[in-house]
Write an enzyme that holds these catalytic residues in place. Structure first.
Site, PDB file in Angstrom:
ATOM      1  N   GLY A 148       0.796  -1.229   0.000  1.00 10.70           N
ATOM      2  CA  GLY A 148       0.000   0.000   0.000  1.00 10.70           C
ATOM      3  C   GLY A 148       0.829   1.280   0.000  1.00 10.70           C
ATOM      4  O   GLY A 148       0.285   2.375  -0.101  1.00 10.70           O
ATOM      5  N   GLU A 149       2.141   1.165   0.135  1.00 10.17           N
ATOM      6  CA  GLU A 149       2.958   2.377   0.104  1.00 10.17           C
ATOM      7  C   GLU A 149       2.981   2.939  -1.316  1.00 10.17           C
ATOM      8  O   GLU A 149       2.828   2.211  -2.296  1.00 10.17           O
ATOM      9  CB  GLU A 149       4.379   2.077   0.597  1.00 10.17           C
ATOM     10  CG  GLU A 149       4.393   1.749   2.088  1.00 10.17           C
ATOM     11  CD  GLU A 149       5.802   1.634   2.664  1.00 10.17           C
ATOM     12  OE1 GLU A 149       6.788   1.688   1.888  1.00 10.17           O
ATOM     13  OE2 GLU A 149       5.910   1.473   3.890  1.00 10.17           O
ATOM     14  N   LYS A 180     -31.318  24.859   6.422  1.00 11.13           N
ATOM     15  CA  LYS A 180     -30.910  23.467   6.703  1.00 11.13           C
ATOM     16  C   LYS A 180     -30.527  23.318   8.168  1.00 11.13           C
ATOM     17  O   LYS A 180     -29.889  24.206   8.741  1.00 11.13           O
ATOM     18  CB  LYS A 180     -29.707  23.111   5.822  1.00 11.13           C
ATOM     19  CG  LYS A 180     -29.090  21.754   6.145  1.00 11.13           C
ATOM     20  CD  LYS A 180     -28.161  21.285   5.030  1.00 11.13           C
ATOM     21  CE  LYS A 180     -26.728  21.723   5.234  1.00 11.13           C
ATOM     22  NZ  LYS A 180     -25.857  21.249   4.150  1.00 11.13           N
TER      23      LYS A 180
HETATM   24  C1  R5P Z   1     -22.299  22.346   3.419  1.00  8.41           C
HETATM   25  O1  R5P Z   1     -22.635  23.343   3.980  1.00  8.41           O
HETATM   26  C2  R5P Z   1     -22.100  22.274   1.943  1.00  8.41           C
HETATM   27  O2  R5P Z   1     -22.389  23.471   1.303  1.00  8.41           O
HETATM   28  C3  R5P Z   1     -22.914  21.137   1.337  1.00  8.41           C
HETATM   29  O3  R5P Z   1     -24.277  21.427   1.473  1.00  8.41           O
HETATM   30  C4  R5P Z   1     -22.599  19.857   2.040  1.00  8.41           C
HETATM   31  O4  R5P Z   1     -21.235  19.669   2.121  1.00  8.41           O
HETATM   32  C5  R5P Z   1     -23.248  18.688   1.343  1.00  8.41           C
HETATM   33  O5  R5P Z   1     -22.957  17.531   2.059  1.00  8.41           O
HETATM   34  P1  R5P Z   1     -23.871  16.242   1.950  1.00  8.41           P
HETATM   35  O6  R5P Z   1     -23.990  15.906   0.495  1.00  8.41           O
HETATM   36  O7  R5P Z   1     -23.094  15.198   2.713  1.00  8.41           O
HETATM   37  O8  R5P Z   1     -25.184  16.566   2.575  1.00  8.41           O
END
Ligand code: R5P
Length: 286
Positions: free
Chosen positions: A34-35, A186
């Site tokens: 693996g190196e 989110k």
């Molecule tokens: C985070 O704030 C980024 O802008 C992306 O929304 C995030 O990295 C997406 O990650 P995942 O696809 O794992 O939800």
């Protein structure tokens, strides 16, 4: 001279062609244990070299470019630039829990071997500027290329950003195509669990393009697709700069109902339809 490292050989070839520079792929192999074993195929003494290596799934790739950079110095290269279209470890930019490694800072320290670092749409959040990490760095953006792609393929779509952080992409891309962007909210519980909410009364009964910098596990996009569907969106397209697609993210995102999934070739793969080599070639020539 543009050196194509293992993750970005085609991208490096395109950059060299556009910049009218010499191109050489790095010879990089694995020993049985693996190196990493690597060798430059041509002499590099006195040359300005750019190592092109995207850093998704980064650990082996990091070793490769660090070995290559130190070897280039030993062999008398005049300067060594790293072109890492996708820069790894930027999301671990603080100690979220006691005693954690701040990987972004450690990576930056390792990169002191490079004279210059070029990257595209780095995920800078709590660390605001590239100069807070790297001595001499250039931050490029694929916004206008993504805007052109949307104009050509998904004209008259509404742009959606899944969260506040995606605002910088969603708003700029919307401006580019003279549309507007709806930015959602989110909440992230852990790396595999997020929830997405829309704020206010928004009519989504049209085609939509969800844009973000990264699709990694795909959970952010999947939850956004679900929310858009709930609100009556017709066709839903997902575009990102860096398509990491960890595990089976691509399959899950298709199953969730994305009509098209597109990324730039910052990470080469089946979705990488937007070519960023003109941006990088221009930056290397300037
Ligand atoms: C985070 O704030 C980024 O802008 C992306 O929304 C995030 O990295 C997406 O990650 P995942 O696809 O794992 O939800």
């Amino acid at each position: 001279m543009i050196i194509g490292c293992s993750a970005s050989v085609e991208l490096a070839r395109n950059i060299a062609r556009r910049a009218n520079d010499e191109f050489s792929p790095l010879l990089s192999e694995k020993f049985p244990d693996g190196e990493t074993h690597l060798r430059f195929r041509t002499g590099i003494r006195g040359k300005d070299i750019a190592l092109v290596q995207s850093l998704a799934h980064p650990n082996d790739k990091l070793i490769e470019i660090l070995f290559a950079a130190h070897t280039a110095r030993d062999l008398g290269a005049r300067s060594v630039t790293l072109v890492a279209p996708y820069m790894a470890y930027l999301r671990q930019d603080k100690r979220f829990y006691p005693n954690e490694c701040i990987s972004a800072r450690v990576t930056a320290r390792l990169f002191r071997v490079f004279d210059r670092v070029i990257t595209i749409d780095p995920h800078l959040h709590r660390i605001h500027r590239m100069s807070d990490l790297f001595r001499h760095s250039t931050r490029l953006s694929a916004n206008s290329l993504i805007g052109e792609y949307i104009e050509e393929h998904f004209r008259d779509s509404l742009i959606i950003g899944p969260d506040e952080e995606s605002c910088q992409w969603a708003r700029k891309i919307a401006q580019h195509i003279k549309s507007h962007a709806v930015v959602l909210k989110k909440k992230r519980y852990n790396s595999r669990h997020v929830s997405i909410r829309i704020r206010g009364d928004v009519d989504l009964r049209t085609n939509v393009v969800i844009v973000d910098d990264i699709i990694s596990t795909g959970h952010t996009m999947i939850e956004t697709v679900k929310e858009a569907k709930k609100l009556g969106a017709k066709k839903i397209y997902c575009i990102c700069v860096h398509g990491i697609f960890a595990e089976d993210a691509l399959t899950r995102l298709r199953k969730a109902g994305a009509a098209g999934i597109i990324s730039t070739n910052s990470i080469e793969g089946p979705t990488s339809k937007i070519d960023i080599s003109p941006l990088i070639a221009r930056s290397l020539c300037s």
